[in-house]
Design a protein around this motif. Structure first.
Motif, PDB file in Angstrom:
ATOM      1  N   ASP A 192      43.844  48.549  52.197  1.00 43.43           N
ATOM      2  CA  ASP A 192      43.140  48.037  50.730  1.00 43.43           C
ATOM      3  C   ASP A 192      43.180  48.981  49.717  1.00 43.43           C
ATOM      4  OD1 ASP A 192      42.152  45.742  51.999  1.00 43.43           O
ATOM      5  OD2 ASP A 192      39.920  46.559  52.348  1.00 43.43           O
ATOM      6  N   THR A 193      43.107  50.288  50.015  1.00 41.11           N
ATOM      7  CA  THR A 193      43.244  51.350  49.245  1.00 41.11           C
ATOM      8  C   THR A 193      44.775  51.370  48.642  1.00 41.11           C
ATOM      9  OG1 THR A 193      41.601  52.800  50.208  1.00 41.11           O
ATOM     10  CG2 THR A 193      43.041  53.897  49.068  1.00 41.11           C
ATOM     11  N   LYS A 194      45.648  51.132  49.225  1.00 43.61           N
ATOM     12  CA  LYS A 194      47.029  50.963  48.977  1.00 43.61           C
ATOM     13  C   LYS A 194      47.296  50.056  48.036  1.00 43.61           C
ATOM     14  CE  LYS A 194      49.325  53.358  53.066  1.00 43.61           C
ATOM     15  NZ  LYS A 194      50.109  53.062  53.928  1.00 43.61           N
ATOM     16  N   ILE A 195      46.803  48.737  48.209  1.00 41.23           N
ATOM     17  CA  ILE A 195      46.996  47.699  47.298  1.00 41.23           C
ATOM     18  C   ILE A 195      46.333  47.982  45.965  1.00 41.23           C
ATOM     19  CG2 ILE A 195      45.178  46.078  48.003  1.00 41.23           C
ATOM     20  CD1 ILE A 195      48.570  44.901  47.181  1.00 41.23           C
ATOM     21  N   TYR A 196      45.266  48.520  45.949  1.00 43.06           N
ATOM     22  CA  TYR A 196      44.508  48.758  44.730  1.00 43.06           C
ATOM     23  C   TYR A 196      45.162  50.000  44.077  1.00 43.06           C
ATOM     24  CZ  TYR A 196      40.361  46.233  46.271  1.00 43.06           C
ATOM     25  OH  TYR A 196      39.429  45.295  46.395  1.00 43.06           O
ATOM     26  N   ASP A 197      45.679  50.797  44.576  1.00 42.26           N
ATOM     27  CA  ASP A 197      46.571  52.046  43.959  1.00 42.26           C
ATOM     28  C   ASP A 197      47.744  51.208  43.339  1.00 42.26           C
ATOM     29  OD1 ASP A 197      44.780  53.770  44.559  1.00 42.26           O
ATOM     30  OD2 ASP A 197      46.056  54.491  46.184  1.00 42.26           O
ATOM     31  N   LEU A 198      48.425  50.172  43.882  1.00 43.52           N
ATOM     32  CA  LEU A 198      49.414  49.870  43.459  1.00 43.52           C
ATOM     33  C   LEU A 198      49.186  48.775  42.395  1.00 43.52           C
ATOM     34  CD1 LEU A 198      51.513  48.690  47.006  1.00 43.52           C
ATOM     35  CD2 LEU A 198      52.151  50.564  45.177  1.00 43.52           C
ATOM     36  N   VAL A 199      48.228  47.964  42.324  1.00 40.64           N
ATOM     37  CA  VAL A 199      47.861  47.117  41.204  1.00 40.64           C
ATOM     38  C   VAL A 199      47.521  47.985  39.957  1.00 40.64           C
ATOM     39  CG1 VAL A 199      46.021  45.381  40.393  1.00 40.64           C
ATOM     40  CG2 VAL A 199      47.131  45.287  42.752  1.00 40.64           C
ATOM     41  N   ARG A 200      46.644  49.135  40.253  1.00 39.63           N
ATOM     42  CA  ARG A 200      46.342  50.033  39.220  1.00 39.63           C
ATOM     43  C   ARG A 200      47.736  50.522  38.464  1.00 39.63           C
ATOM     44  NH1 ARG A 200      42.367  52.009  42.651  1.00 39.63           N
ATOM     45  NH2 ARG A 200      40.223  51.413  41.860  1.00 39.63           N
ATOM     46  N   GLU A 201      48.574  50.689  39.289  1.00 36.11           N
ATOM     47  CA  GLU A 201      49.955  51.245  38.646  1.00 36.11           C
ATOM     48  C   GLU A 201      50.641  50.324  38.108  1.00 36.11           C
ATOM     49  OE1 GLU A 201      52.822  53.803  37.664  1.00 36.11           O
ATOM     50  OE2 GLU A 201      50.917  54.545  38.645  1.00 36.11           O
TER      51      GLU A 201
END
Length: 64
Positions: free
Chosen positions: A6-15
């Motif tokens: 979840d954290t990785k996908i949130y970071d990717l979406v933020r980027e």
């Protein structure tokens, strides 16, 4: 509870949104967004804009 995935996908979406929101200036001083996502189908473009805005709103609610 957020998982590592979840954290990785949130970071990717933020980027992803940082890339879309980046602005640059032309030699004449006009500001523009160099990265865009579009559709030649008007109705699909409207849907796309709603989806992106919804994603942006949801991702901003999650803690960094």
């Amino acid at each position: 509870m957020q998982t590592l995935q979840d954290t990785k996908i949130y970071d990717l979406v933020r980027e992803f949104f940082k890339i879309l929101e980046r602005q640059e200036s032309t030699d004449s001083g006009r500001m523009f967004h160099p990265t865009t996502i579009s559709s030649c189908r008007v109705m699909e473009q409207a849907k796309l804009e709603k989806v992106l805005e919804g994603m942006k709103n949801e991702i901003s609610k999650t803690p960094s």
